[in-house]
Motif scaffolding. Sequence first.
Motif, short mmCIF file in Angstrom:
data_model
loop_
_atom_site.label_atom_id
_atom_site.label_comp_id
_atom_site.label_asym_id
_atom_site.label_seq_id
_atom_site.Cartn_x
_atom_site.Cartn_y
_atom_site.Cartn_z
N GLU A 57 -67.59 -2.71 44.30
CA GLU A 57 -68.02 -4.10 44.38
C GLU A 57 -68.88 -4.31 45.62
O GLU A 57 -69.90 -5.02 45.59
N MET A 58 -68.50 -3.65 46.71
CA MET A 58 -69.30 -3.70 47.93
C MET A 58 -70.65 -3.02 47.71
O MET A 58 -71.68 -3.48 48.21
N SER A 59 -70.68 -1.95 46.94
CA SER A 59 -71.94 -1.26 46.64
C SER A 59 -72.87 -2.17 45.85
O SER A 59 -74.08 -2.20 46.11
N LEU A 60 -72.31 -2.91 44.88
CA LEU A 60 -73.13 -3.87 44.13
C LEU A 60 -73.73 -4.91 45.07
O LEU A 60 -74.92 -5.24 44.98
N ALA A 61 -72.91 -5.44 45.96
CA ALA A 61 -73.38 -6.46 46.90
C ALA A 61 -74.46 -5.88 47.81
O ALA A 61 -75.46 -6.55 48.10
N ALA A 62 -74.28 -4.64 48.25
CA ALA A 62 -75.28 -4.01 49.11
C ALA A 62 -76.59 -3.82 48.37
O ALA A 62 -77.67 -4.00 48.95
N GLY A 63 -76.52 -3.47 47.09
CA GLY A 63 -77.73 -3.31 46.30
C GLY A 63 -78.51 -4.61 46.19
O GLY A 63 -79.74 -4.62 46.21
N LYS A 64 -77.79 -5.72 46.05
CA LYS A 64 -78.46 -7.02 45.96
C LYS A 64 -78.97 -7.48 47.32
O LYS A 64 -80.06 -8.02 47.43
N LEU A 65 -78.15 -7.27 48.34
CA LEU A 65 -78.51 -7.74 49.68
C LEU A 65 -79.68 -6.96 50.26
O LEU A 65 -80.58 -7.53 50.89
N ASN A 66 -79.69 -5.65 50.03
CA ASN A 66 -80.73 -4.79 50.60
C ASN A 66 -81.86 -4.54 49.61
O ASN A 66 -82.36 -3.43 49.51
N PRO A 86 -82.31 5.40 43.60
CA PRO A 86 -83.30 6.16 44.34
C PRO A 86 -83.89 7.28 43.48
O PRO A 86 -83.21 7.79 42.60
N GLN A 87 -85.12 7.66 43.78
CA GLN A 87 -85.78 8.72 43.02
C GLN A 87 -85.78 10.05 43.75
O GLN A 87 -85.92 11.07 43.12
N ALA A 88 -85.64 10.03 45.03
CA ALA A 88 -85.76 11.28 45.77
C ALA A 88 -84.78 11.31 46.91
O ALA A 88 -84.13 10.32 47.22
N GLY A 96 -78.39 14.60 45.68
CA GLY A 96 -79.53 13.92 45.13
C GLY A 96 -79.52 12.42 45.32
O GLY A 96 -80.10 11.70 44.55
N ILE A 97 -78.82 11.95 46.32
CA ILE A 97 -78.80 10.51 46.59
C ILE A 97 -79.20 10.28 48.04
O ILE A 97 -79.03 11.14 48.89
N THR A 98 -79.78 9.15 48.30
CA THR A 98 -80.27 8.86 49.64
C THR A 98 -79.28 7.99 50.39
O THR A 98 -78.42 7.34 49.81
N ASP A 99 -79.42 8.00 51.69
CA ASP A 99 -78.55 7.17 52.52
C ASP A 99 -78.71 5.69 52.19
O ASP A 99 -77.80 4.90 52.40
N LEU A 100 -79.87 5.31 51.68
CA LEU A 100 -80.12 3.90 51.38
C LEU A 100 -79.24 3.41 50.24
O LEU A 100 -79.02 2.21 50.10
N SER A 101 -78.76 4.31 49.41
CA SER A 101 -77.95 3.88 48.26
C SER A 101 -76.48 4.24 48.43
O SER A 101 -75.71 4.08 47.51
N GLU A 102 -76.10 4.74 49.59
CA GLU A 102 -74.71 5.15 49.81
C GLU A 102 -73.98 4.14 50.69
O GLU A 102 -74.55 3.57 51.60
N MET A 103 -72.71 3.93 50.36
CA MET A 103 -71.83 3.15 51.21
C MET A 103 -70.97 4.14 51.98
O MET A 103 -70.24 4.94 51.38
N SER A 112 -71.76 4.44 45.76
CA SER A 112 -73.19 4.61 45.64
C SER A 112 -73.71 3.67 44.57
O SER A 112 -72.98 3.31 43.65
N TYR A 113 -74.94 3.25 44.69
CA TYR A 113 -75.52 2.40 43.67
C TYR A 113 -76.88 2.92 43.24
O TYR A 113 -77.58 3.57 44.00
N ARG A 114 -77.20 2.65 41.99
CA ARG A 114 -78.49 3.00 41.40
C ARG A 114 -79.05 1.73 40.77
O ARG A 114 -78.30 0.90 40.25
N ILE A 115 -80.37 1.61 40.79
CA ILE A 115 -81.00 0.43 40.22
C ILE A 115 -82.12 0.89 39.29
O ILE A 115 -82.86 1.81 39.62
N ARG A 116 -82.19 0.28 38.13
CA ARG A 116 -83.24 0.62 37.18
C ARG A 116 -83.78 -0.64 36.55
O ARG A 116 -83.11 -1.68 36.53
N ASN A 117 -84.98 -0.54 36.03
CA ASN A 117 -85.54 -1.66 35.28
C ASN A 117 -84.72 -1.86 34.02
O ASN A 117 -84.35 -0.91 33.35
N ASN A 118 -84.45 -3.09 33.70
CA ASN A 118 -83.64 -3.41 32.53
C ASN A 118 -84.57 -3.57 31.33
O ASN A 118 -84.93 -4.66 30.96
N VAL A 119 -84.95 -2.44 30.73
CA VAL A 119 -85.84 -2.51 29.58
C VAL A 119 -85.21 -1.94 28.32
O VAL A 119 -85.20 -2.55 27.28
N SER A 120 -84.68 -0.75 28.41
CA SER A 120 -84.06 -0.11 27.26
C SER A 120 -83.39 1.16 27.73
O SER A 120 -83.44 1.51 28.90
#
Length: 197
Positions: A57-66, A86-88, A96-103, A112-120
């Motif tokens: 839940e904290m990871s979700l909040a961090a993804g939105k906040l940052n 993250p891609q790289a 394969g994950i960056t510090d920016l996406s890690e709690m 950890s959190y990942r974000i993607r475009n919500n298309v399909s």
Amino acid sequence: MKPLDHVNNQQGFALISVMLFLVLLTVIGIAALNTTGVELQITGNDRIYRTDFYNQEMSLAAGKLNYRTWLTTGYLTSDESTAYFPQAGSDDNGNGITDLSEMIKNGEVIGSYRIRNNVSTATDISAWEDLSAFGSAADHPANQVPVLNHRDKPLPGSGYDPKNFEIRRFTITAYSVKNDRKVILQEGVYKVFNKYE
């Protein structure tokens, strides 16, 4: 000499009664110990699950906040079917994950959190390190969200004029990096953009 009356002879009855009572108490004690052990295991597992849930839940909040760390020009201008963060990069374990996406808490990665475009489900998440745990990209929880347009009109009642503004939808997937944890939380978010900037 008087013959023994075995029917009315009560010698040893107290000893047998005490022995049966002790056996009964022993069985009750063992059952209580077993029940206590199981209850302690249940409580421990529940504590681990709750801790992991709150970490995600904290990871979700961090993804939105940052959002500035992932909502970059490169992310927004990439093809909608391949845009994810993250891609790289990789952590010290090569995950394969960056510090920016890690709690990180006390030097340990707790989420950890990942974000993607919500298309399909066509969004390319083939580089995500945990695909083997789910079988394939199509079976990954990040691809199980409802399909919505990535670019759309602002929602009714949002206060944004559809002529001048648009929204873009994203899906944040947060989960534990530990293989024995199965807590996965997801949330759909959107951001409003001015069409003419």
